[in-house]
Design a protein around this motif. Structure first.
Motif, PDB file in Angstrom:
ATOM      1  N   HIS A  57       9.438   6.454  -7.539  1.00 56.20           N
ATOM      2  CA  HIS A  57       9.769   6.573  -6.113  1.00 56.20           C
ATOM      3  C   HIS A  57       9.308   7.914  -5.535  1.00 56.20           C
ATOM      4  O   HIS A  57       8.747   7.967  -4.440  1.00 56.20           O
ATOM      5  CB  HIS A  57      11.275   6.410  -5.898  1.00 56.20           C
ATOM      6  CG  HIS A  57      11.746   6.861  -4.559  1.00 56.20           C
ATOM      7  ND1 HIS A  57      11.471   6.169  -3.394  1.00 56.20           N
ATOM      8  CD2 HIS A  57      12.449   7.973  -4.183  1.00 56.20           C
ATOM      9  CE1 HIS A  57      11.991   6.816  -2.360  1.00 56.20           C
ATOM     10  NE2 HIS A  57      12.584   7.910  -2.815  1.00 56.20           N
ATOM     11  N   SER A  61       6.576   8.090  -2.625  1.00 57.43           N
ATOM     12  CA  SER A  61       7.025   8.601  -1.331  1.00 57.43           C
ATOM     13  C   SER A  61       6.292   9.868  -0.915  1.00 57.43           C
ATOM     14  O   SER A  61       6.303  10.244   0.259  1.00 57.43           O
ATOM     15  CB  SER A  61       8.538   8.861  -1.358  1.00 57.43           C
ATOM     16  OG  SER A  61       8.871   9.892  -2.272  1.00 57.43           O
ATOM     17  N   HIS A  62       5.628  10.526  -1.860  1.00 56.41           N
ATOM     18  CA  HIS A  62       4.802  11.693  -1.546  1.00 56.41           C
ATOM     19  C   HIS A  62       3.325  11.312  -1.379  1.00 56.41           C
ATOM     20  O   HIS A  62       2.460  12.192  -1.321  1.00 56.41           O
ATOM     21  CB  HIS A  62       4.947  12.768  -2.627  1.00 56.41           C
ATOM     22  CG  HIS A  62       6.209  13.577  -2.495  1.00 56.41           C
ATOM     23  ND1 HIS A  62       7.442  13.077  -2.834  1.00 56.41           N
ATOM     24  CD2 HIS A  62       6.437  14.832  -2.054  1.00 56.41           C
ATOM     25  CE1 HIS A  62       8.362  13.993  -2.616  1.00 56.41           C
ATOM     26  NE2 HIS A  62       7.796  15.071  -2.143  1.00 56.41           N
ATOM     27  N   TYR A  88      16.272   0.550  -4.662  1.00 59.87           N
ATOM     28  CA  TYR A  88      15.411   0.726  -3.488  1.00 59.87           C
ATOM     29  C   TYR A  88      13.938   0.576  -3.834  1.00 59.87           C
ATOM     30  O   TYR A  88      13.186  -0.137  -3.164  1.00 59.87           O
ATOM     31  CB  TYR A  88      15.662   2.105  -2.874  1.00 59.87           C
ATOM     32  CG  TYR A  88      14.753   2.419  -1.704  1.00 59.87           C
ATOM     33  CD1 TYR A  88      15.130   2.113  -0.402  1.00 59.87           C
ATOM     34  CD2 TYR A  88      13.505   3.022  -1.905  1.00 59.87           C
ATOM     35  CE1 TYR A  88      14.298   2.386   0.668  1.00 59.87           C
ATOM     36  CE2 TYR A  88      12.664   3.285  -0.839  1.00 59.87           C
ATOM     37  CZ  TYR A  88      13.061   2.972   0.450  1.00 59.87           C
ATOM     38  OH  TYR A  88      12.225   3.237   1.496  1.00 59.87           O
ATOM     39  N   THR A  89      13.514   1.249  -4.894  1.00 59.28           N
ATOM     40  CA  THR A  89      12.086   1.251  -5.221  1.00 59.28           C
ATOM     41  C   THR A  89      11.632  -0.113  -5.738  1.00 59.28           C
ATOM     42  O   THR A  89      10.478  -0.501  -5.552  1.00 59.28           O
ATOM     43  CB  THR A  89      11.743   2.387  -6.203  1.00 59.28           C
ATOM     44  OG1 THR A  89      10.343   2.634  -6.175  1.00 59.28           O
ATOM     45  CG2 THR A  89      12.157   2.057  -7.627  1.00 59.28           C
ATOM     46  N   GLU A  93       9.211  -0.780  -2.850  1.00 54.13           N
ATOM     47  CA  GLU A  93       8.019  -0.049  -3.289  1.00 54.13           C
ATOM     48  C   GLU A  93       7.285  -0.716  -4.451  1.00 54.13           C
ATOM     49  O   GLU A  93       6.478  -0.081  -5.112  1.00 54.13           O
ATOM     50  CB  GLU A  93       8.413   1.395  -3.659  1.00 54.13           C
ATOM     51  CG  GLU A  93       8.928   2.186  -2.465  1.00 54.13           C
ATOM     52  CD  GLU A  93       9.463   3.561  -2.829  1.00 54.13           C
ATOM     53  OE1 GLU A  93       9.433   4.446  -1.957  1.00 54.13           O
ATOM     54  OE2 GLU A  93       9.929   3.750  -3.976  1.00 54.13           O
TER      55      GLU A  93
END
Length: 250
Positions: A57, A61-62, A88-89, A93
């Motif tokens: 993650h 996210s970066h 979440y990931t 993601e």
């Protein structure tokens, strides 16, 4: 009309610059194909979701693309329920989609990656720790100036790596990893008797200064030494990824 022509040439120049720009290097996450330790009771040897999903993650996210590689490629198994950032990931993601399409070592071009990360779970001790193809990938990334990160038992995956100089990657480095004292007091691997080696012992044997709960102050401490970023604590796996990114930007 002139303004339209100007916009056209600006667009062409922008596209030309993008074509000439070098692609941003990616991050490689190494995972295990193991499910159990091969004993009659089938003690768990899957990857620890909480030590792999949070770093994934952070990298994503970066703005970094992430590839997974495993000894055999394909589907990999995780222990621990997906909660918090792991949930979440997975949902937003594509964590599981990516992990279950893990590449084989022969599909990896090390020069495409600025860093490599290995999480915990017992699996990596069985099928990554002595995998010459994966070791070659880690060595090439590190010797090209890349960064190596780990959490928990993940340090055991690179404890045996020998660099082109003939010295162990971990020699003379402070490396955090799972301690013998915990291993020998828990039933997870029959007090460590099912394991190919103990992480702390192997790190020290190969010249590292193993760091654990006897030398680290709290569960959020991350050890950084010569482009190796490590923690023994599950809650700090995401912090390892962040520190890797900071090192990469220096």
């Amino acid at each position: 009309m002139k303004s339209l022509i100007s916009i056209f040439f600006i667009a062409v120049l922008f596209c030309s610059n993008n074509l000439n720009a070098e692609p941003i290097k990616k991050v490689l996450i190494i995972v295990s194909n193991m499910i159990d330790m091969g004993d009659p009771e089938k003690h768990d040897a899957r990857n620890n979701l909480w030590e792999v999903a949070p770093p994934y993650h952070i990298f994503v996210s970066h703005g970094f693309d992430v590839d997974f590689v495993s000894p055999n490629g394909g589907e990999v198994k995780f222990m621990m329920d997906p909660i918090g950032i792991s949930s979440y990931t997975i949902k937003y993601e594509a964590f599981m989609d990516k992990a279950n399409k893990s590449l084989t070592p022969t599909q990896i071009e090390p020069s495409n990656y600025w860093g490599v990360y290995i999480g915990g779970g017992y699996g990596p001790l069985f099928d990554v720790a002595n995998n010459k193809d994966l070791h070659s990938i880690i060595t090439k990334i590190y010797e090209a100036g890349g960064i190596v990160g780990s959490s928990g038992h993940g340090a055991g995956a690179f404890a045996n790596i020998v660099l082109s100089t003939g010295e162990f990657l971990v020699k003379g480095r402070k490396i955090a990893g799972f301690p013998n004292s915990t291993e020998e007091s828990k039933s997870w691997a029959k007090q460590g008797s099912l394991l190919p080696f103990l992480v702390e012992s192997r790190l020290n044997k190969n010249g590292a200064f193993a760091q654990n709960k006897q030398t680290l102050n709290n569960k959020h401490e991350v050890v950084i030494d010569k482009r190796i970023v490590s923690t023994m604590f599950l809650p700090s796996s995401a912090l390892v990824a962040k520190e890797m990114i900071i090192l990469n930007n220096q």
